[in-house]
Design an enzyme around this catalytic site. Structure first.
Site: not given
Ligand code: NAD
Length: 463
Positions: A42, A316, A442, A185
């Site tokens: 996609g 989305m 740390h 974005y």
């Protein structure tokens, strides 16, 4: 015409569709997935998240070598960009990942059809390709056809000078002047890539701020940082037209002079992809924004037809579509499946990264919800200093009475990774005290999250 029967047919092989297909196969269903593109994955894998992140990484390394190595005592006499190699690397990553989905389909015995899918009545999907037409029958059908860029009226996208994110992943050469329409974005990520590679970048935004929907304090910090990096923002600017004119593009905005650029990137949002799906054959109506209405289990008004991802309401985002795909299939098979929309993170992969989960301060003010906040800046974090990336902060919002964490917003190094801890905390109903009392290694950037949690109760140690 050949006919084949399945338990589940999924239309679309993006992150929503292919993940749903794999989960359904795991649960024992006989699954087919129809995708019109030759490559699976996609928008996200082919022309979205993955290639843009490859370019963001390459261009950031270039800037580091050019501008930041010297502070580490590393001398690099000359740093050049080989854009061809950079673009090829991006394409290879896309190829590896999309082929990987092919492999996952084979492993899970998912039948893949390449072609345009159309509903042809309840339980029937017609797949048409250049070679053949096949009719598939299935008890369940999931529509996962995603979205495509919105092109406002007046903007003539020819893909040459005026185009979308797809073209902006492959500009060659680097544009001298890139005009980006929309400070969301896509505009900020791809605007950053080409700015780093040498373009002058002008971002035109309709609103009076960048990154609408995001916590406005964090978005304000982001704007200042991006301006320092050389991005030019023109806010309150509505673009009325953009078109190619010989060897350049002309952009016109309401109430100001036109702008000439070599490339225009249209990034004003995306809309659900429902064209040519044959929705009328089953009587499926769209909502006012062209999306497919579904119930909390992703069922449409037509029995046996479901929809997930960008074609339905909600952010989305690839990971939202994935969660919905899994929940939809699990609900079909087991009767249970759920997505917690309050814990879906959003990440903008700029430098610094911006990440967010849960409610923004703007949301809480609007809801008049009682809250307290803790902030910790990365400039007081030892690891950030070592990295040479001290810009930004962690902001935690918690309920004033119960201390339950309501939202976490981060701008800073690796914010996209740090937000995962916050999403888990919110999913488990954690208080800021829970985060504050959890030992963080740390020196790590994650200590800034712990310190922000301490700051909610005014007891941060290092500030
Ligand atoms: P967006 O909704 O994030 O931003 C679009 C911006 O364009 C808004 O600020 C809007 O006010 C502005 N705008 C609208 N019309 C305008 C006009 N005529 N003139 C000037 N400005 C105008 O949309 P996007 O950046 O196109 O991204 C589309 C979708 O893709 C988003 O939903 C996003 O979630 C998703 N996406 C996510 C990521 C990620 O997760 N990192 C990356 C890219 C895209």
């Amino acid at each position: 015409m050949a006919e084949q029967g399945f338990d589940l047919v999924i239309i679309g092989a993006g992150p929503g569709g292919y993940v749903a297909a794999i989960r359904a196969a795991q649960l024992g269903l006989k699954v087919a997935c129809v995708e019109k593109e030759p490559a699976l994955g996609g928008t996200c894998l082919r022309i979205g998240c993955i290639p843009s992140k490859a370019l963001l990484e390459s261009s950031e390394l270039y800037i580091q070598a050019k501008e930041r190595f010297a502070a580490h005592g590393i001398r690099v006499p000359q740093v050049d960009v080989d854009l061809g190699v950079m673009l090829k690397r991006k394409d290879q990553i896309v190829q590896t990942l999309t082929k990987g989905v092919d492999g996952l389909f084979r492993k899970n015995k998912i039948t893949r059809f390449q072609g345009q899918a159309q509903l042809a009545g309840p339980g029937r999907v017609l797949v048409q390709s250049e070679k053949e037409s096949v009719e598939l029958t299935a008890r369940h059908i999931i529509i996962a056809t995603g979205s495509k860029p919105t092109i406002p009226k007046g903007i003539e996208c020819d893909g040459k000078r005026v185009g979308t994110s797809t073209e902006a992943l492959s500009y060659n050469p680097v544009p001298k002047h890139l005009v980006v329409i929309g400070a969301g974005y896509i505009g900020l990520e791809l605007g950053s890539v080409w700015k780093r590679l040498g373009a002058k970048v002008t971002v035109l935004e309709f609103l009076d701020r960048i990154l609408p929907g995001m916590d406005s304090e964090i978005a304000g910090d982001a704007r200042k940082i991006f301006e320092k990096q050389g991005l030019e923002f023109r806010l309150n600017t509505r673009v009325t037209s953009a078109r190619t004119d010989k060897d350049s593009a002309i952009v016109e905005c309401e109430g100001s002079e036109s702008i000439t650029a070599d490339q225009v990137l249209v990034a004003v949002g995306r809309r659900a992809n429902t064209d040519d799906l044959g929705l009328e054959s089953v009587g499926l109506q769209l909502d006012e924004r062209g999306r497919i209405p579904v119930n909390p289990h992703f069922a449409t008004t037509v029995p046996g037809i479901y929809a997930i991802g960008d074609v339905i309401a909600g952010p989305m985002l690839a990971h939202k579509a994935e969660e919905e795909g899994v929940a939809c299939v699990e609900h079909i098979v087991t009767g249970y499946g759920h997505v917690d929309y309050n814990t879906i993170p959003g990440v903008v992969y700029t430098d610094p990264e911006i990440a967010t989960v849960g409610k923004s301060e703007d949301d809480l003010l609007k809801e008049k919800a009682p809250y307290k906040k803790g902030i910790f800046p990365f400039r007081a974090n030892g690891r950030a200093m070592g990295l040479g990336q001290t810009e930004g902060k962690v902001k935690i919002l918690a309920n004033k009475e119960t201390d339950r964490i309501l939202g976490v917003h981060i701008i800073g190094p690796r914010a996209g990774e740090l937000i995962a801890e916050a999403a888990v905390a919110i999913a488990f109903g954690a208080s800021s005290e829970d985060l504050a009392r959890t030992c963080h290694a740390h020196p790590t950037l994650a200590e800034a999250v712990k310190e922000a949690a301490l700051a909610v109760d005014n007891r941060a140690i290092h500030i």
